[in-house]
Each structure stands twice: as structure tokens, then as C-alpha cells.
Scaffold this motif. Sequence first.
Motif, PDB file in Angstrom:
ATOM      1  N   LYS A 241      43.998 -24.708  37.613  1.00  0.00           N
ATOM      2  CA  LYS A 241      45.248 -24.345  36.922  1.00  0.00           C
ATOM      3  C   LYS A 241      45.924 -23.163  37.618  1.00  0.00           C
ATOM      4  CE  LYS A 241      47.096 -23.079  32.392  1.00  0.00           C
ATOM      5  NZ  LYS A 241      46.769 -22.795  30.979  1.00  0.00           N
ATOM      6  N   ILE A 242      45.103 -22.145  37.964  1.00  0.00           N
ATOM      7  CA  ILE A 242      45.646 -20.973  38.666  1.00  0.00           C
ATOM      8  C   ILE A 242      46.170 -21.380  40.039  1.00  0.00           C
ATOM      9  CG2 ILE A 242      45.052 -18.736  39.661  1.00  0.00           C
ATOM     10  CD1 ILE A 242      42.962 -18.457  37.426  1.00  0.00           C
ATOM     11  N   ASN A 243      45.414 -22.238  40.724  1.00  0.00           N
ATOM     12  CA  ASN A 243      45.824 -22.661  42.061  1.00  0.00           C
ATOM     13  C   ASN A 243      47.136 -23.437  42.030  1.00  0.00           C
ATOM     14  OD1 ASN A 243      44.935 -23.044  44.994  1.00  0.00           O
ATOM     15  ND2 ASN A 243      45.415 -25.110  44.345  1.00  0.00           N
ATOM     16  N   ASN A 244      47.324 -24.217  40.980  1.00  0.00           N
ATOM     17  CA  ASN A 244      48.580 -24.966  40.860  1.00  0.00           C
ATOM     18  C   ASN A 244      49.774 -24.032  40.774  1.00  0.00           C
ATOM     19  OD1 ASN A 244      47.337 -27.429  41.002  1.00  0.00           O
ATOM     20  ND2 ASN A 244      47.166 -27.685  38.788  1.00  0.00           N
ATOM     21  N   ARG A 247      50.356 -22.989  44.164  1.00  0.00           N
ATOM     22  CA  ARG A 247      50.920 -24.112  44.902  1.00  0.00           C
ATOM     23  C   ARG A 247      52.422 -24.210  44.661  1.00  0.00           C
ATOM     24  NH1 ARG A 247      49.869 -29.863  42.563  1.00  0.00           N
ATOM     25  NH2 ARG A 247      51.270 -28.861  41.089  1.00  0.00           N
ATOM     26  N   ASP A 248      52.840 -24.035  43.410  1.00  0.00           N
ATOM     27  CA  ASP A 248      54.274 -24.081  43.108  1.00  0.00           C
ATOM     28  C   ASP A 248      55.019 -22.985  43.860  1.00  0.00           C
ATOM     29  OD1 ASP A 248      53.783 -26.201  41.451  1.00  0.00           O
ATOM     30  OD2 ASP A 248      53.691 -24.998  39.610  1.00  0.00           O
ATOM     31  N   TYR A 249      54.381 -21.809  43.930  1.00  0.00           N
ATOM     32  CA  TYR A 249      55.015 -20.711  44.672  1.00  0.00           C
ATOM     33  C   TYR A 249      55.106 -21.061  46.162  1.00  0.00           C
ATOM     34  CZ  TYR A 249      55.680 -16.124  46.809  1.00  0.00           C
ATOM     35  OH  TYR A 249      56.142 -15.089  47.566  1.00  0.00           O
ATOM     36  N   ASN A 254      57.849 -22.661  51.094  1.00  0.00           N
ATOM     37  CA  ASN A 254      57.922 -23.663  52.163  1.00  0.00           C
ATOM     38  C   ASN A 254      59.313 -24.288  52.230  1.00  0.00           C
ATOM     39  OD1 ASN A 254      55.264 -23.169  52.721  1.00  0.00           O
ATOM     40  ND2 ASN A 254      54.484 -24.936  51.614  1.00  0.00           N
ATOM     41  N   LEU A 255      59.931 -24.507  51.060  1.00  0.00           N
ATOM     42  CA  LEU A 255      61.278 -25.074  51.035  1.00  0.00           C
ATOM     43  C   LEU A 255      62.267 -24.111  51.692  1.00  0.00           C
ATOM     44  CD1 LEU A 255      63.230 -27.273  50.162  1.00  0.00           C
ATOM     45  CD2 LEU A 255      63.441 -26.117  47.942  1.00  0.00           C
TER      46      LEU A 255
END
Length: 650
Positions: A241-244, A247-249, A254-255
Motif C-alpha cells: 500500500k505504501i509502495n503504491n 509509485r503514483d508519485y 516520470n510524466l
Amino acid sequence: MKDTQETNLPIEETGKLEETKAPVTTPENTTEEVVSTESSEEVAEVPANEILVETVDLVLTNVTEEQPETGKEVATVAGGIGKFTKEEILNKLTELVEGPVESVRTEIESLKQAYYKLHRNEVNALKKAFIENGGEENSFVALEDETESKIKELLAVYKEKRAAQIAEEEQQKATNYTLKLQLIDRLKALTESQEDFNKLYDKFKEIQQKWKEIKAVPQEHANELWKNYQIYTEKFYDIIKINNQFRDYDFKKNLELKTALCEAVEKLEREPDIISAFHQLQKLHQQWREIGPVTKDLREEIWGRFKEASTVINKCHQEHFESLKAKEQDNLEAKTAICEEIESIDFDQLKTFKDWEAKNKEVIALQEKWKTIGFAPKKYNVKIFERFRAACDVYFNKKSEYYKVVKEEMEQNLELKKALCEKAEALKDSTNWRKTTEKMIILQKEWKTIGPVARKYSDSIWKRFIAACDYFFEQKNKNVSSQKGAEQGNLAAKKELIQKIKDLDATLEHEEALSTLKAYMAEWNVIGFVPFKEKDKIYKEYHEAIDKQFDRLKIGQSERRMQPFRSNINEIAGGEKGKGKLYGERERLMRTYDRMKNELQTYENNIGFLSIFSEGGGRLVKEMERKIEKLKDEMVLIVKKIETIDENLE
């Protein structure tokens, strides 16, 4: 993931199912035990839905059909075996007992019950006939059945094999328990690890898969084992959950990076140098590959934008590449001209070392020029290169032959210079200043007439000779009192010249002002020595005045640094120990140049191993590029200084 975990819950958590057993009826005089169905320990960790299916399969569906009193009785056996007589049941049971225990248990149980059903029906039929013929029911004794003892023997063999199988299963359960404890320890280690999350997740999936593959464990450990597994599984999912969130960040960053790369590629369309644009595009593609993914809904869009902009650059590069083919004939003509120029060298005109050095520079320049010319037509490319290489080989072979002869001459020159050193050393302590000065000057002139010596002896033999000369002239200078008056006059002249530099007319045109300033600098060089204690002070004032005028005239740093150097070299050359100091300064500059060349090569090699996407990598690359450019500028300046020294030595 969640469904898989729920179906693997132990019996205690999902609700325990009672095992269903079919009732078994045996004759009163039979003490044979019914073969037991699945033991309770074996279903300790089997999901509830699997247990239900298995116990249903174990229900014996025996059907007894009424047969005529005449003829043999038959029984319908479960599992699709069919209608068997006792003899057929015996034969089938014999065949099954020899097979694997785990695959025939249901059939053996079914055959056993079918046999005793037939046996009971036969006994009942005989008993009925006995009573109908007037016999007493209590007096009836059934005849011994030969097949029954064989059936019992076969069942005993099966029972032993089944017991051995159960023991093996218990041992396997203990092994499984140990393996699952190890998996829990590994799972616990994952929740505490700081390793890359993607690797951790792969290891987590591996642990889950192995947990599923490992089956039953001892019943007394099943519940505790499962609870521990669940605890660390939940902890790991908390990490997911924390990693997700991270990942969103990352997706967002990356975008931003990929959008910037798209803009950079789009700007390359306006780059006039298509080759440079193409190489920049390759670097941008490398950067794109090193940036992580973006959200799935934007992946195609951002990639499409990047790809479309890249296609424009690639198309222009392809068109440029095709246009180069038209230049191949011009390249062939240019390379042919180089070959002809090298082949036309008149070796008879190269009579001195200086001639060869000059010609060598020309040949090397032609070789460098060759490198700048592109490919010739494929048909001639190899041939023209072989012609070029052959011409160069002829030249360098001739050069080697000349240097071989020169080496012998250098050895003779060394002996001549040693003799001059001995003469200078014999005169250095003389106090007959006038005559000895004349002799020393004659020796120095004679030294100039002798050719060069080998490089490894050049510095040492020169230092030996100049040391003897310098010693004599230093002793002479100490005895020349008039020199001090001249130095005071030089000091006054230099102060007056400094004032002229400071008062340089600001209204003069740039070129006229620069020319005037250079004339003042030349005048400075003509003025002789000043008193030693005033040397540094007056030199500092002079350079401060020069730098101020340079700033006003916007003269570059390279030229500024060369002007005082030329002045210093001219001053050294005019002194009595000038030649020796010039040679010493030249050697020092050559060593500095070699050191900078090696340092430059090291920087250029190292810069290829740096990733600008590693933390701090971009700053390191920029810093290294700055150092490379600085080194190149310093090396150019050193070459100019060496050329200035060579001009004074000539």
C-alpha cells in the motif's frame, strides 16, 4: 490474491466438516476390519470445498440386484467396475492390491463390501433352503468359503501397504512443516528488508507459490503455522500500500520528465545541424529508456508524441545520409589528391632534422585531413585506402632511415659537447674577466654550431655546460659595480613606462590602442634588469597597469597570459643564462602538456561511464565537461608558449 488466501484457511477457521462414511455390513462370523477412509490429520490444511468433494467421492454407492435362485449371484460395484461374481472380485482385488495404494483405496473398499454382500446373500439363501427342508435355524452352519480367506489375505497385504503409506505421509507432513516455517522466516525477512520493492515483490510471489505447493502438515501445528503466515502476509500487503503511493508519485515525476523529453525532441526539428540533432536524439532516446513508466492511461499518448517527433528527426537524418552518397565521388577525388601529394615528396630535399620535422607535420596534417573526408564509392574505398597507406609507409620508412643516420651524428655531437663542457669547466674559476669572457663566448658560439644530441642526454649535457658558463659570469657580475647604476636607470625607465601605460589615451581606436600597448610592452622587454629588491614590486605594478588596459580593450585571457609570457621569455633570452633557462622552461612546459594530455584522456574515458540519471550524475557530467574544456584551453596555451620559446631559441 485475496481469494487464494481465503480458500487456504485451515479447517478450524472455515468450519470443520464431518467425514461421511458409508455403512458397512459384514457377516456375523467375520471379524475383518473395514478399511478406513481418509484420516482426520490428512485434511488439516485442505480447503473446505475440497474436503466436501473428497468425502462425497468416498460414499459407496452399492446396488444389489435380485438374481434368480439358480445361477451365480453378482453385485454392482461402485466406481464403474460393473457387475462382478466373487471369483471376479477376487481377481480384480488381486490386481488392485499390487498397484499404487493411493489410487485404488476406493475401489478396494467397494470390492470388499460387494464381496461380503454376495457372501451374505449366499449364506442367507442356504440358510433359507435349510429351514425350508425342515432344519432348525440354530443348527445351521455355513460352509467355509475358500475365496474369503484369500480375500482376507489380500486385504491384510493392502492394510500393511496402507500403513506404510500413512507413515510416509506423516513424515512428509513433518518435512512440510519445516519447509513452511522456513517460508515464514523468509516472509518475515521481506517485511524488514530495504531492498528494491520490485525484487521484494517477486520474492513474495515466489514464497506464496511455494506455500501453495507444500501440502499437509501435522494437525497440531496447522493453526499456529497459518496464523503466523497470515500476520507477515498482511504486513507485506501494508508495504504494498505504501509502495503504491510512491509509485503514483513516480508516475507523476516520470510524466514530467518524459514530457520534457518530448519538448526537447520537438525543438530538435529547428536544429540546423542534422547530424548533431540525430546524435542528440539518440541521447534523448537513451534517457527515455532509463525513465520509468507513467500511468497506463497516458502511456500510449506520451509515447506517441515522443515517437512522432523522433520520426521527423530520423527522416531528416535519412535524407541527409542519402545526400552523402552524392559526395562519395568528391571524397574519392580529395583522397586521391592526398595520395598524390604524399607520393610526390622529394626526399632529396629533406636534408636536416628541421626539414623532416616540417615535412612530418605536413604528412600528419594530411593524415588528419584524410580522417575528415568521408567514404569513397564502395568499389574504390578499399583500394584508395591501400594506396594512401602504402604512400605513408614509404614516407615513414624513409624517415626512419634518416633518423638512423641522425642518431649516429648525435653520438658524435655528444662527444663534441662533452669536450666543450670540459673546456668551460676549466675556465669557470678564472678571474681574467675580459679574456675569459671572450673564450666563454667563443665556446658558446661553437656549442651552437654542434648539432643536437639524443633527447636522454640533451638536458644533462646542456645543464653541465651552462652551469660552468653561468658560474663564471655570476662571479664576473659580482665584480662589476657599474651594473648597479644601470639597474637604477632601468628602474626609473620602467616606472616612467608604467605611467605611460596608465595614461594611454582612451580616445584611440581599438586597434591603434592595442598597437600602442604592444609597443610599450616591447619597450619594457628591451629595458634591462632592475635592482633585485625592486624586481617583484615593479613587475606587479607593470602587470596591474597592463591588465587594466586589457580590460578596457576587452582582450581575452589567453592573449593576456601570452603577453607577459612573451615578455618574460624575451627577458630571459636577453640574459647571460638565457638559453639554459629557455631550454629548462621548454622541458617543463612539455612535461606539463603530457600530464594534461593524460588527464584529458582519463576524463574523456570516465565521462562515458557516468549516467546522468543516477543521483548527482548530471552535476558530475557537467563538472567533468567543464574540466575537459578548461584542459583543452590550457593545452592550446601551452603549445603557444612552446612555440614562443622555439622562436627565441632559433
